[in-house]
Design an enzyme around this catalytic site. Structure first.
Site, PDB file in Angstrom:
ATOM      1  N   LYS A  21      26.490 -30.725 113.183  1.00  0.00           N
ATOM      2  CA  LYS A  21      26.825 -30.911 114.783  1.00  0.00           C
ATOM      3  C   LYS A  21      27.312 -29.743 115.315  1.00  0.00           C
ATOM      4  CE  LYS A  21      25.908 -35.184 114.272  1.00  0.00           C
ATOM      5  NZ  LYS A  21      25.605 -35.402 112.894  1.00  0.00           N
TER       6      LYS A  21
HETATM    7  C1  LIG Z   1      24.059 -40.054 116.879  1.00  0.00           C
HETATM    8  C2  LIG Z   1      24.835 -40.063 115.774  1.00  0.00           C
HETATM    9  N1  LIG Z   1      25.655 -41.022 115.567  1.00  0.00           N
HETATM   10  C3  LIG Z   1      26.622 -41.002 114.680  1.00  0.00           C
HETATM   11  C4  LIG Z   1      26.497 -40.028 113.558  1.00  0.00           C
HETATM   12  C5  LIG Z   1      27.621 -40.182 112.635  1.00  0.00           C
HETATM   13  O1  LIG Z   1      28.543 -39.152 112.436  1.00  0.00           O
HETATM   14  P1  LIG Z   1      28.796 -38.542 110.974  1.00  0.00           P
HETATM   15  O2  LIG Z   1      27.732 -38.087 110.120  1.00  0.00           O
HETATM   16  O3  LIG Z   1      30.048 -37.750 111.251  1.00  0.00           O
HETATM   17  O4  LIG Z   1      29.462 -40.046 110.255  1.00  0.00           O
HETATM   18  C6  LIG Z   1      25.679 -38.967 113.754  1.00  0.00           C
HETATM   19  C7  LIG Z   1      25.625 -37.834 112.933  1.00  0.00           C
HETATM   20  O5  LIG Z   1      25.412 -38.136 111.655  1.00  0.00           O
HETATM   21  C8  LIG Z   1      24.696 -38.971 114.815  1.00  0.00           C
HETATM   22  O6  LIG Z   1      23.977 -37.977 114.815  1.00  0.00           O
END
Ligand SMILES: Cc1ncc(COP(=O)(O)O)c(C=O)c1O
Length: 276
Positions: free
Chosen positions: A223
């Site tokens: 990210k």
């Molecule tokens: C659009 C979106 N929503 C939710 C997530 C979930 O985040 P995390 O990986 O920190 O749990 C991500 C990334 O992985 C994402 O790209």
């Protein structure tokens, strides 16, 4: 045969890239690089994540040597600064973006029997979060030009069970929050923004994550602000944020959730605390 398969690739590219983005990738001859045209970018993409050894490594060593690794000053400083930076009243750091979404949905009172409108074009975590609270994801198709949820297709999917809209700001671009908030207001729906991929994206100088009732972010390695695994919830609603705080700390009463001694509201929480 070869020409046919190249044409197939061209179609696939055209179908998976927005028309205006594709137009921007065309060379003077109008041939995309994937079909043998001149490449616009010739250098390799930089590696990710990036960090500044002089600044970031020192900060990590400082935390390491402090011996305080569980949630404390670094996490609260991040929460304060992120809320300030995006113009939100409160921020709560949690273990990842997936659980930021789960906590935000659960503490918005969304659960069994509820439907949540969501775009199908997202990372699986968005849909999983809805299922995790016992609600039903209902897909609203994407706008072919922006790849975001198409606001013009939302109202057709609203039923008496619809409780919330969960727009995703996919690929760092903002969904049309102005239109989405109008629809949500008209139908009295909660809006939780999945801004996991869109740190600091904005519409008319207002940052995504601050339009709806709550916004959720991810600091996972790929990210914009990566630290391995982490996430954040933002909102202007104090009571909601207190509930999220309680939920992320085993349900222990926090803020407005605290009552007289022994009468605080204890909820069925879990542990989502972020480490220093
Ligand atoms: C659009 C979106 N929503 C939710 C997530 C979930 O985040 P995390 O990986 O920190 O749990 C991500 C990334 O992985 C994402 O790209």
């Amino acid at each position: 045969m070869k020409q046919n398969s190249l044409a197939g690739i061209g179609t696939a590219v055209a179908m998976s890239v927005s028309p205006s983005i594709l137009a921007g990738c065309m060379t003077d001859t109008g041939t995309p690089a994937i079909l043998g045209g001149q490449k616009i970018r010739t250098k390799e993409w930089p590696g990710w994540p990036m960090w500044d050894p002089a600044v970031d490594e020192e900060q990590i060593i400082k935390v390491l040597r402090s011996g305080v690794w569980s949630r404390a000053n670094v996490v609260t400083e991040f929460e304060k600064k992120w809320a300030e930076m995006i113009g939100s009243k409160r921020c709560l750091a949690v273990v990842n973006g997936t659980n930021a979404l789960i906590a935000a949905l659960a503490q918005s009172g969304i659960g069994g029997g509820d439907e949540v409108l969501v775009p199908p074009y997202t990372f699986i975590a968005t849909t999983i979060a809805i299922l995790q609270v016992g609600a039903m994801p209902v897909f609203v198709d994407t706008d072919q030009e922006t790849f975001q949820i198409d606001p013009e297709k939302i109202e057709a999917k609203i039923t008496p069970r619809t409780k919330a809209i969960l727009p995703v700001h996919i690929l760092g671009l903002p969904a049309d929050m102005v239109r989405i908030m109008e629809i949500a207001k008209k139908h009295d729906l909660i809006v939780i923004e999945d801004a996991c991929q869109a740190w600091l994206a904005e519409i008319n100088h207002k940052k995504v994550g601050t339009f709806g009732n709550a916004g959720c972010f991810s600091c996972q390695n790929s990210k914009n602000i990566p630290i391995g695994e982490a996430g954040a919830i933002v909102s202007d609603d104090d009571e909601f944020m207190d509930r999220c705080f309680s939920y992320h700390n085993y349900g222990n009463p926090y803020g407005t959730m605290v009552g007289e001694v022994g009468s605080g509201t204890i909820m069925a929480g879990t542990k989502l605390r972020l480490k220093e």
